[in-house]
Scaffold this motif. Structure first.
Motif, PDB file in Angstrom:
ATOM      1  N   ALA A  43     106.517  19.227 -19.875  1.00  0.00           N
ATOM      2  CA  ALA A  43     105.638  18.557 -19.172  1.00  0.00           C
ATOM      3  C   ALA A  43     106.232  16.970 -19.249  1.00  0.00           C
ATOM      4  CB  ALA A  43     104.379  18.495 -19.538  1.00  0.00           C
ATOM      5  N   TYR A  44     106.673  16.458 -20.368  1.00  0.00           N
ATOM      6  CA  TYR A  44     106.703  15.193 -20.526  1.00  0.00           C
ATOM      7  C   TYR A  44     108.178  14.671 -19.917  1.00  0.00           C
ATOM      8  CZ  TYR A  44     102.681  13.344 -23.029  1.00  0.00           C
ATOM      9  OH  TYR A  44     101.583  12.909 -23.395  1.00  0.00           O
ATOM     10  N   LEU A 107     100.745  12.719 -10.281  1.00  0.00           N
ATOM     11  CA  LEU A 107     102.071  12.402  -9.888  1.00  0.00           C
ATOM     12  C   LEU A 107     103.195  13.501  -9.613  1.00  0.00           C
ATOM     13  CD1 LEU A 107     103.725   9.931  -9.397  1.00  0.00           C
ATOM     14  CD2 LEU A 107     104.432   9.606 -11.848  1.00  0.00           C
ATOM     15  N   VAL A 108     102.874  14.341 -10.817  1.00  0.00           N
ATOM     16  CA  VAL A 108     103.838  15.469 -10.702  1.00  0.00           C
ATOM     17  C   VAL A 108     103.316  16.659  -9.882  1.00  0.00           C
ATOM     18  CG1 VAL A 108     105.095  14.968 -12.666  1.00  0.00           C
ATOM     19  CG2 VAL A 108     102.915  16.496 -12.823  1.00  0.00           C
ATOM     20  N   GLY A 109     102.088  16.577  -9.325  1.00  0.00           N
ATOM     21  CA  GLY A 109     101.397  17.465  -8.428  1.00  0.00           C
ATOM     22  C   GLY A 109     101.107  18.759  -9.384  1.00  0.00           C
ATOM     23  N   ASP A 110     100.414  18.648 -10.469  1.00  0.00           N
ATOM     24  CA  ASP A 110      99.911  19.735 -11.257  1.00  0.00           C
ATOM     25  C   ASP A 110      98.655  20.082 -10.776  1.00  0.00           C
ATOM     26  OD1 ASP A 110     101.988  19.898 -13.087  1.00  0.00           O
ATOM     27  OD2 ASP A 110     100.946  18.542 -14.760  1.00  0.00           O
ATOM     28  N   PRO A 111      98.378  21.613 -10.841  1.00  0.00           N
ATOM     29  CA  PRO A 111      96.972  22.066 -10.396  1.00  0.00           C
ATOM     30  C   PRO A 111      95.999  21.481 -11.296  1.00  0.00           C
ATOM     31  CG  PRO A 111      98.230  23.747 -11.252  1.00  0.00           C
ATOM     32  CD  PRO A 111      99.281  22.723 -11.360  1.00  0.00           C
ATOM     33  N   LEU A 112      94.766  21.549 -10.930  1.00  0.00           N
ATOM     34  CA  LEU A 112      93.532  21.406 -11.806  1.00  0.00           C
ATOM     35  C   LEU A 112      93.335  21.942 -12.846  1.00  0.00           C
ATOM     36  CD1 LEU A 112      90.979  19.645 -11.921  1.00  0.00           C
ATOM     37  CD2 LEU A 112      89.853  21.410 -10.747  1.00  0.00           C
TER      38      LEU A 112
END
Length: 168
Positions: A43-44, A107-112
């Motif tokens: 993720a980072y 920013l990266v478009g992760d889902p909720l």
């Protein structure tokens, strides 16, 4: 006996502090959960890729992850163990950190479902900070009025009866 406000602040402080110690530790070491640690690493890396400005400043994904993890552990320990004003400072720092993490997720478009926990704990941090910053009310019989240097008990007016309006 402790007031409900005090009990609420203590419960939120300990719960939030332990949560952030746990999450920070996962970011720092694979000892608690290798899968979660590897997921944090991935993720980072995506956060740093999405913000080229970090690369230009010399911030790698490892440095970002370890900095955030160390800050979470430190603030979590303060929230759990240290009394007084430092808790509010740690609370505020963690709230800023949660806002930054929410920004990264967006920013990266992760889902909720990937950042719902950060959202919930951000709300809890906000509630704890608001409750802690409210002045504690003194019981009516302990209120004092200072007149010309002499302290005198404050006379309490009876509240108006239900359905009646007080006119001065």
């Amino acid at each position: 006996m402790a007031s409900p406000r005090t009990i609420t602040i203590i419960a939120l402080s300990v719960t939030l502090g332990l949560f952030f110690v746990f999450m920070g530790t996962i970011k720092l070491t694979p000892r608690l959960s290798r899968d979660a640690y590897n997921e944090m690493k991935r993720a980072y890396k995506s956060y740093v890729r999405a913000l080229p400005m970090l690369k230009k400043m010399g911030v790698s994904s490892i440095l970002l992850r370890k900095s955030i993890g160390a800050l979470e552990v430190a603030c979590g320990i303060v929230m759990t163990l240290v009394p007084g004003r430092p808790k509010d400072v740690a609370n505020f720092l963690l709230l800023l950190l949660v806002l930054a993490v929410l920004f990264f997720h967006q920013l990266v478009g992760d889902p909720l479902k990937r950042y719902a926990h950060a959202l919930v704990f951000g709300i809890l941090l906000t509630c704890r900070l608001l409750i802690a910053r409210q002045p504690e009310e003194q019981p009516p019989e302990k209120r004092i009025l200072s007149v010309n240097g002499d302290e005198q008990p404050l006379i309490q007016e009876a509240p108006p009866e239900k359905g009646k309006m007080k006119v001065s």
